[in-house]
Design a protein around this motif. Structure first.
Motif, short mmCIF file in Angstrom:
data_model
loop_
_atom_site.label_atom_id
_atom_site.label_comp_id
_atom_site.label_asym_id
_atom_site.label_seq_id
_atom_site.Cartn_x
_atom_site.Cartn_y
_atom_site.Cartn_z
N ALA A 110 -1.44 -0.21 2.97
CA ALA A 110 -1.19 0.95 2.11
C ALA A 110 -1.00 2.21 2.95
O ALA A 110 -0.10 3.02 2.67
CB ALA A 110 -2.34 1.15 1.12
N LYS A 141 -0.55 -5.22 -5.09
CA LYS A 141 -1.54 -4.14 -5.22
C LYS A 141 -1.24 -3.00 -4.26
O LYS A 141 -1.39 -1.82 -4.61
CB LYS A 141 -2.94 -4.68 -4.98
N THR A 142 -0.81 -3.33 -3.04
CA THR A 142 -0.47 -2.28 -2.07
C THR A 142 0.69 -1.44 -2.58
O THR A 142 0.63 -0.20 -2.55
CB THR A 142 -0.11 -2.92 -0.71
N HIS A 145 -0.44 0.67 -5.52
CA HIS A 145 -1.33 1.75 -5.04
C HIS A 145 -0.52 2.93 -4.49
O HIS A 145 -0.93 4.08 -4.61
CB HIS A 145 -2.27 1.20 -3.97
#
Length: 168
Positions: A110, A141-142, A145
């Protein structure tokens, strides 16, 4: 501290160590590695690094920015920005990244993605496309995010791929 470094022949040993952790093959996303690259010999590695460096100043279909994700002299992974009109951007996305297995789960991807989004903005891009397999939950998810919004999915020979857009 994790930093993004331009490719360098001086980092050959650290790079090869990271490559070895992935196992055999040319599958490390973000490194820009091609099957034709000879990374085992010093001259081959120099040519590989030279190609990555040249891409940064190359306009059009081959243009891109490659960075190695590093910490304390260790290469943790790679991240690549394919410039706006790069070949295969509709399939591969503008940004690809990968971390060696021992570096995963610490938020490093991230951080690297946020840094590369700044590079994309600096080269005049106002949005980027990222693509990953829908079952690669860590990458999903990265991307989310960092502001990625699902644009849709496509089926490939290798599986279902999610396409995410990030507005800069």
């Amino acid at each position: 501290m994790v930093v993004l470094l331009p490719p360098s022949v001086d980092l050959r040993s650290a790079w090869l160590e990271a490559h070895a952790e992935w196992g055999p093959g040319h599958h490390e996303d973000g490194f820009g590695l091609l099957e034709t690259d000879d990374i085992r010999t010093p001259d081959g590695f120099r040519a590989f690094v030279g190609r990555l460096i040249a891409a940064e100043s190359t306009p059009g279909a081959r243009g891109g920015t490659y960075r190695w994700i590093a910490e304390d002299g260790e290469i943790l992974g790679g991240i690549a920005l394919r410039h706006e009109n790069a070949r295969d951007v509709d399939v591969l996305g503008h940004i690809g990244f990968g971390l060696r297995p021992s570096a995963r789960g610490r938020g490093i991807a991230a951080s690297a993605l946020m840094d590369m989004l700044s590079v994309a903005k600096a080269v005049g891009m106002n949005r980027v496309l990222l693509a990953c397999f829908v079952d690669n939950l860590a990458s999903v998810k990265t991307i989310q995010h960092c502001g990625g919004m699902l644009d849709g999915t496509v089926m490939t020979d290798s599986g279902e791929v999610g396409r995410y857009r990030i507005v800069l």
